[in-house]
Design a protein around this motif. Structure first.
Motif, PDB file in Angstrom:
ATOM      1  N   GLU A 130       0.830  -1.211   0.000  1.00 34.84           N
ATOM      2  CA  GLU A 130       0.000   0.000   0.000  1.00 34.84           C
ATOM      3  C   GLU A 130       0.864   1.260   0.000  1.00 34.84           C
ATOM      4  O   GLU A 130       0.506   2.270  -0.609  1.00 34.84           O
ATOM      5  CB  GLU A 130      -0.920  -0.015   1.219  1.00 34.84           C
ATOM      6  CG  GLU A 130      -1.978   1.065   1.203  1.00 34.84           C
ATOM      7  CD  GLU A 130      -2.921   0.956   2.377  1.00 34.84           C
ATOM      8  OE1 GLU A 130      -3.841   1.795   2.491  1.00 34.84           O
ATOM      9  OE2 GLU A 130      -2.726   0.024   3.206  1.00 34.84           O
ATOM     10  N   THR A 131       2.007   1.201   0.647  1.00 35.66           N
ATOM     11  CA  THR A 131       2.904   2.362   0.665  1.00 35.66           C
ATOM     12  C   THR A 131       3.431   2.679  -0.726  1.00 35.66           C
ATOM     13  O   THR A 131       3.512   3.846  -1.130  1.00 35.66           O
ATOM     14  CB  THR A 131       4.078   2.100   1.618  1.00 35.66           C
ATOM     15  OG1 THR A 131       3.569   1.844   2.930  1.00 35.66           O
ATOM     16  CG2 THR A 131       5.017   3.287   1.663  1.00 35.66           C
ATOM     17  N   LEU A 132       3.782   1.634  -1.471  1.00 38.66           N
ATOM     18  CA  LEU A 132       4.323   1.838  -2.808  1.00 38.66           C
ATOM     19  C   LEU A 132       3.281   2.317  -3.802  1.00 38.66           C
ATOM     20  O   LEU A 132       3.619   2.930  -4.818  1.00 38.66           O
ATOM     21  CB  LEU A 132       4.971   0.542  -3.308  1.00 38.66           C
ATOM     22  CG  LEU A 132       6.198   0.056  -2.517  1.00 38.66           C
ATOM     23  CD1 LEU A 132       6.648  -1.289  -3.040  1.00 38.66           C
ATOM     24  CD2 LEU A 132       7.316   1.074  -2.586  1.00 38.66           C
ATOM     25  N   THR A 133       2.019   2.030  -3.537  1.00 39.39           N
ATOM     26  CA  THR A 133       0.959   2.373  -4.495  1.00 39.39           C
ATOM     27  C   THR A 133       0.080   3.530  -4.039  1.00 39.39           C
ATOM     28  O   THR A 133      -0.904   3.847  -4.720  1.00 39.39           O
ATOM     29  CB  THR A 133       0.076   1.138  -4.741  1.00 39.39           C
ATOM     30  OG1 THR A 133      -0.479   0.680  -3.495  1.00 39.39           O
ATOM     31  CG2 THR A 133       0.878   0.010  -5.370  1.00 39.39           C
ATOM     32  N   SER A 134       0.394   4.152  -2.881  1.00 37.66           N
ATOM     33  CA  SER A 134      -0.470   5.215  -2.350  1.00 37.66           C
ATOM     34  C   SER A 134       0.295   6.516  -2.176  1.00 37.66           C
ATOM     35  O   SER A 134       0.184   7.193  -1.150  1.00 37.66           O
ATOM     36  CB  SER A 134      -1.096   4.778  -1.016  1.00 37.66           C
ATOM     37  OG  SER A 134      -1.807   3.572  -1.161  1.00 37.66           O
ATOM     38  N   ARG A 135       1.080   6.896  -3.145  1.00 37.04           N
ATOM     39  CA  ARG A 135       1.860   8.120  -3.023  1.00 37.04           C
ATOM     40  C   ARG A 135       0.983   9.360  -2.993  1.00 37.04           C
ATOM     41  O   ARG A 135       1.263  10.311  -2.249  1.00 37.04           O
ATOM     42  CB  ARG A 135       2.854   8.221  -4.174  1.00 37.04           C
ATOM     43  CG  ARG A 135       3.961   7.186  -4.117  1.00 37.04           C
ATOM     44  CD  ARG A 135       5.099   7.551  -5.036  1.00 37.04           C
ATOM     45  NE  ARG A 135       6.208   6.618  -4.910  1.00 37.04           N
ATOM     46  CZ  ARG A 135       7.404   6.811  -5.454  1.00 37.04           C
ATOM     47  NH1 ARG A 135       7.632   7.913  -6.151  1.00 37.04           N
ATOM     48  NH2 ARG A 135       8.366   5.914  -5.303  1.00 37.04           N
ATOM     49  N   GLU A 136      -0.053   9.374  -3.791  1.00 34.39           N
ATOM     50  CA  GLU A 136      -0.927  10.545  -3.809  1.00 34.39           C
ATOM     51  C   GLU A 136      -1.594  10.757  -2.456  1.00 34.39           C
ATOM     52  O   GLU A 136      -1.700  11.892  -1.968  1.00 34.39           O
ATOM     53  CB  GLU A 136      -1.982  10.384  -4.911  1.00 34.39           C
ATOM     54  CG  GLU A 136      -1.433  10.404  -6.332  1.00 34.39           C
ATOM     55  CD  GLU A 136      -0.823  11.753  -6.674  1.00 34.39           C
ATOM     56  OE1 GLU A 136      -1.252  12.772  -6.082  1.00 34.39           O
ATOM     57  OE2 GLU A 136       0.092  11.797  -7.512  1.00 34.39           O
ATOM     58  N   GLU A 137      -2.037   9.673  -1.850  1.00 38.82           N
ATOM     59  CA  GLU A 137      -2.665   9.782  -0.533  1.00 38.82           C
ATOM     60  C   GLU A 137      -1.662  10.268   0.513  1.00 38.82           C
ATOM     61  O   GLU A 137      -1.981  11.131   1.357  1.00 38.82           O
ATOM     62  CB  GLU A 137      -3.230   8.422  -0.127  1.00 38.82           C
ATOM     63  CG  GLU A 137      -3.942   8.439   1.221  1.00 38.82           C
ATOM     64  CD  GLU A 137      -4.468   7.068   1.604  1.00 38.82           C
ATOM     65  OE1 GLU A 137      -4.982   6.939   2.733  1.00 38.82           O
ATOM     66  OE2 GLU A 137      -4.352   6.143   0.769  1.00 38.82           O
ATOM     67  N   ILE A 138      -0.448   9.751   0.482  1.00 35.60           N
ATOM     68  CA  ILE A 138       0.582  10.186   1.439  1.00 35.60           C
ATOM     69  C   ILE A 138       0.916  11.655   1.237  1.00 35.60           C
ATOM     70  O   ILE A 138       1.044  12.434   2.208  1.00 35.60           O
ATOM     71  CB  ILE A 138       1.834   9.306   1.287  1.00 35.60           C
ATOM     72  CG1 ILE A 138       1.511   7.856   1.653  1.00 35.60           C
ATOM     73  CG2 ILE A 138       2.961   9.825   2.162  1.00 35.60           C
ATOM     74  CD1 ILE A 138       2.647   6.891   1.379  1.00 35.60           C
ATOM     75  N   ASN A 139       1.035  12.087  -0.012  1.00 39.87           N
ATOM     76  CA  ASN A 139       1.333  13.499  -0.279  1.00 39.87           C
ATOM     77  C   ASN A 139       0.237  14.422   0.232  1.00 39.87           C
ATOM     78  O   ASN A 139       0.501  15.490   0.818  1.00 39.87           O
ATOM     79  CB  ASN A 139       1.515  13.704  -1.785  1.00 39.87           C
ATOM     80  CG  ASN A 139       2.750  12.990  -2.310  1.00 39.87           C
ATOM     81  OD1 ASN A 139       3.679  12.709  -1.562  1.00 39.87           O
ATOM     82  ND2 ASN A 139       2.750  12.686  -3.599  1.00 39.87           N
TER      83      ASN A 139
END
Length: 377
Positions: A130-139
């Motif tokens: 999920e970390t590798l595929t959720s960059r937009e959410e983390i940003n």
């Protein structure tokens, strides 16, 4: 030198120094914070500004343009207990020079530490996938937290981007193997789908070909059967219109029998039951001619035998008595009889050809035989 000139020069130098100290030129997109006797007084705007010499001094010079700050990789633990190194890029802008100078001692260090803390809170609730595929959410979550925290520092965070996420080396190898396996799986599935589609199309083509071939064979057999039926019907009508003699029909029946054994694969063939009747008819037709053509040297008992056939005879064939002529005369008589039979066969063929050529005539023309003999109707 005149002692009066020296004080004047000193006074002039002091005035020039004071005037130079009171003038401040601020470049574009810069802000200067002015303190008077150690206390914040005001912020100089771009252009020509005047301050009080000696009393006012510049504390901080700030750049209000949008700045880019790239932090060093920070280790972060994911939900599945994997340590990943994350690099972030921060885009910020100073909106309040006074707050940026007096509300926080080092706003860059404060933003960096706040970014690391927020990353650990956000990524701590996600697994590696999920970390590798959720960059937009983390940003988005980073920007929200940083914007709320840096607002009181006179700084606006415009954008936060994750530059790189580096998992451990062993995890990279496992991910590469997994991705290779997934790609091999997709390739095998696509290959199987292609073979399936090819087999389906081949089967459809074979089915259509068989159907068309069967339909063509059916149409050919129907047309062939129709042609044979029409041919048989025409022959039947021609025979009945011309009232063909039974002897001619019997002869044609016997003439057709050899065609039954034409095939090379036939080891035996069956003679129909009507053969006896056809032979009897042909024998009756040619019986009188055989008797009439006996040689003059035949014995006197031959006509009597011809008139009274032996018991069980069908065709009236003369019998030779025990006291008959010599064997040489019998052979000559047999040869003569064979010649007469051949002549009768040729005559029957001629009559059959004449009957076929005169299909439109109401009655079959009768042909008189040579030698004064009459044809039996």
């Amino acid at each position: 030198m005149d002692p009066v000139v020296i004080p004047i020069l000193v006074a002039a130098l002091v005035v020039v120094f004071l005037v130079a100290s009171s003038v401040r030129v601020v470049p574009q997109a810069r802000r200067y914070n002015i303190e008077r006797f150690g206390r914040y007084r005001r912020t100089l705007q771009p252009g020509l500004n005047f301050v009080v010499p000696v009393a006012d001094r510049i504390n901080t010079k700030l750049d209000v343009r949008e700045q880019v700050y790239s932090s060093d990789p920070k280790p972060v633990i994911t939900e599945d207990n994997l340590v990943v190194n994350i690099d972030t890029v921060l885009y910020y802008q100073i909106t309040d020079p006074r707050a940026a100078a007096y509300e926080v001692s080092d706003y860059l260090q404060a933003i960096d530490q706040l970014t690391v803390t927020t990353l650990r809170n956000v990524i701590g609730g996600m697994d590696l996938e999920e970390t590798l595929t959720s960059r937009e959410e983390i940003n988005a979550r980073l920007r929200t937290v940083l914007d709320d925290a840096t607002g009181k520092w006179g700084i606006r965070v415009n954008r936060v981007e994750i530059k790189a996420i580096d998992p451990p080396h062993s995890i990279k190898e496992a991910m590469e193997k997994q991705m290779r396996a997934e790609r091999d799986k997709r390739a095998a599935i696509l290959h199987a789908e292609g073979e399936r589609q090819a087999k389906i199309l081949t089967a459809e083509g074979t089915r259509q070909s068989d159907i068309l071939e069967a339909q063509g064979t059916q149409q050919a057999m129907i047309l062939r059967a129709d042609g044979e039926a029409q041919a048989v019907e025409r022959v039947f009508q021609a025979v009945h219109r011309n009232n063909a003699d039974a002897k001619v029909l019997a002869y044609k029946y016997l003439e057709t029998l050899p065609h039954l054994a034409n095939s090379d694969n036939n080891t035996f063939w069956v003679i129909p039951g009507e053969l006896t009747e056809a032979v009897r008819t042909v024998t009756t037709a040619f019986g009188d001619k055989s008797a009439a053509s006996l040689p003059p040297s035949a014995p006197a008992t031959a006509p009597e035998a011809d008139e009274e056939p032996a018991e069980g005879g069908e065709g009236g064939t003369p019998e030779l008595e025990a006291g008959g002529p010599p064997a040489l005369d019998a052979v000559a008589a047999a040869v003569e009889a064979a010649k007469e039979a051949d002549a009768a066969v040729n005559e029957a063929k001629a009559e059959a050809a004449e009957a076929a050529s005169s299909a439109q005539a109401p009655k079959l023309n009768r042909k008189k035989p040579t030698g004064g003999q009459k044809t039996e109707e």
